[in-house]
Design an enzyme around this catalytic site. Sequence first.
Site, PDB file in Angstrom:
ATOM      1  N   GLU A 107       0.823  -1.213   0.000  1.00 26.64           N
ATOM      2  CA  GLU A 107       0.000   0.000   0.000  1.00 26.64           C
ATOM      3  C   GLU A 107       0.858   1.264   0.000  1.00 26.64           C
ATOM      4  OE1 GLU A 107      -3.146   2.200   3.001  1.00 26.64           O
ATOM      5  OE2 GLU A 107      -2.730   0.067   3.235  1.00 26.64           O
ATOM      6  N   ASP A 108       1.903   1.281   0.848  1.00 27.33           N
ATOM      7  CA  ASP A 108       2.660   2.516   1.062  1.00 27.33           C
ATOM      8  C   ASP A 108       3.994   2.573   0.332  1.00 27.33           C
ATOM      9  OD1 ASP A 108       0.633   3.231   2.766  1.00 27.33           O
ATOM     10  OD2 ASP A 108       1.673   2.595   4.592  1.00 27.33           O
ATOM     11  N   ASP A 170      -3.609  -4.881  13.519  1.00 27.07           N
ATOM     12  CA  ASP A 170      -3.188  -3.611  12.916  1.00 27.07           C
ATOM     13  C   ASP A 170      -4.055  -2.464  13.425  1.00 27.07           C
ATOM     14  OD1 ASP A 170      -2.183  -1.667  11.091  1.00 27.07           O
ATOM     15  OD2 ASP A 170      -3.784  -2.163   9.682  1.00 27.07           O
ATOM     16  N   ASP A 290     -24.624  -3.061  38.163  1.00 26.25           N
ATOM     17  CA  ASP A 290     -23.851  -4.283  37.889  1.00 26.25           C
ATOM     18  C   ASP A 290     -22.525  -3.945  37.206  1.00 26.25           C
ATOM     19  OD1 ASP A 290     -25.007  -3.429  35.557  1.00 26.25           O
ATOM     20  OD2 ASP A 290     -25.540  -5.427  34.832  1.00 26.25           O
TER      21      ASP A 290
END
Length: 760
Positions: A107-108, A170, A290
């Site tokens: 992706e990067d 992630d 509770d």
Amino acid sequence: MGIRSFAAELLLPAALQPKHRAPAIETAPKPEAASFAALSDKLGYLSKGEIKQIREAYKFADEAHLGQFRASGEPYITHPIAVAGMVADWRLDAQAVMAALMHDAMEDCGVTKVELIERFGAPTAELVDGLTKLDKLQFPTREEGQAESFRKMLLAMARDVRVILVKLADRLHNMRTMAAMQPAKRKRIARETLDIFAPIAHRLGLNQIYRELQELSFAHLFPWRHGALDKAVKRSRGYRRDIVDRVHKDVEKAFAASKMKVLVSGREKTVYSIYRKMREKHTSFAQVNDIFGFRIVVQTLPDCYLALGVLHQLYKPVPGRFKDYIAIPKPNGYQSLHTTLVSPLGTAVEFQIRTEQMHAVAESGIAAHWLYKNDRRAGGSGDAHPLGAMWLQSLLDIQDETRDAAEFLEHVKIDLVPEAVYVFTPMSKIMALPRGATAVDFAYAIHSDVGDHCVAAKVNGEPVALRTELKSGDVVEIVTAPGARPNPAWLNFVRTGRARSKIRHFLKTMEQEESRSLGEKLLQQALRAEGLGLPSTDPTDTEANALWHQLTRWSGNRGRGELLTDIGLGRKIATIVAKRLAQLMAERGTRPDAVTLTLGRYAADDAAPSQGGVAIDGSEGASVQLATCCRPIPGDAIVGYLGRGEGLLVHTADCHNGKRLKERDPERWMAVEWAEQPVRAFETMIAVQVRNGKGALAQVAASVSAAEADITHIDMDNERDADIAELRLSLAVRDRHHLADVLRTLKRSPPVVRASRVKP
């Protein structure tokens, strides 16, 4: 087995509080280790060869992210290492750990899938690809791009569940380290996490991650609310310490007296779960009693029920607050006994009772398959992988029916609702459905064919409407008929994404098939006016296929079926397409046939000499609609209007609305006629004036029934005190002759003054 003190746990310093507590947003994240040493300590369960492969993946990711930094200023490689560390904590295999290290490389960093396959093998590359967003593709809106990215991830997850485990790790690390981001971006990511990722974690039984994702999302979305509630919870620990201490000692003594070995631990509701309960119940923090509870972990399954008996002898149970998730597990595989008891001080305290194996599944869900498969001492059976398998398979089923990414995501969001009802088939098979599910949802959960052909339902032996909401414990039976098909109105009340996608798919398919059939009929008739017949549709006829290909290229359609569908829906005019086809056929040496030309030119009326007539018998479905303004019935003179994308709309020849349309758009009108044998009844409207009196409406209804017609709707005027009242009846009749019989029968009824057909 020892007993851990809950009271001591409550007094731990803040740094040692349970991990699911959300950190304050203002706190800067601690520096992450940027070396492989931070990860290698967790890889002892893998072989030396696998650790060597992971080291190579680390070097590859380190080089790919060289020079990149996170918003906090840390080297970017710290993030993949942290994600891989979480994956290693679950003891996933080497491929998953490598994918975690390289999950942002494609992706990067511009790394290709082919490069990953060559260096690390196809399975690892597929995992990385499933984790990669579709940012390189251009979408009209951010929402469409996000929907398509989710669709890709969810389908990859359905094929290999390791994708979502890495993705959740992630997202969890990103949520823990978002302090340096802009507030707007933090809120957007937190909302996405709360709506999609947290419910997915819950659906797969990853309750620890589910709680932490919810808590972190709440802290980033509503920091003031989170801060105020967090302080209130911390203050309440001191106020309730005496209650907790006393209950803990009582429970410890009770189990010691019964000579049962158990592990008693305390649990505290997260701030988000308290906030949600306050919103749902419209209560204040002081009324939420509770906040604290206890978990009892026993050695064997029978011990769960023995422990329940011990607790019920110790304190009185609250009626209606016992749930047996062991006999009937939740859809994500969760198993426990839940019971709420009244403490000596009058407060309600919830207890969860489970075995060690159940506890492993409750906390780790689908990840328990790897985490405990080799650890028999922890009670792991190594068979936790099927958890959530049914839901994962449903993703593929929905994808088969839904090609639109936004629609797919809508269906998935519906299916992420965690609350469920448990119902039974007549053969005593139990099925889990979302809360609010109806008999139609149940039918589609059994099989799509059952849903498509269902006509009625019985719940606990009694006939009910198909929209009836089911309750836990209901025994549901579906009645089917071969000729039945889904009703578009079902989309208004079905609850499951599977049912919704199946209904939409069926209706779209039916509409396309009907429109294609009508389009073929229209083109055939228009071509007859040119003295030609329709070219062959045989796939082995190469000459005809070439002709169709040339025609569809001219029209801009992807194939013959799409062109015919467009003609049937009125997106393209049959006459224009026929003239182009005739031209192409003439170029290939085909000449008009004189007999066909004569029939085509003179068989139709003068209004549309080139298109011929379409026979209407009532079986046309969505592609042919009868106008609601004039409500034509067999015997009426009719004309057809080919709307733009709406199919064929049939009006009576004297309809004022139809005449106005014809003046504005004359080329879209064509001749239509009634078939000799219509296959159903047709609706029309009549006006009946009656003398006001007792039983007048009943006598009118009896007269209509005597004439063998059906009343589908009744409207009455509001002048109740007048001597004469007007009724408007929608009737289902066979044809004009049948309508005339109905009107004659009505006029003979004593209260009826006048009866006539309503015309626009």
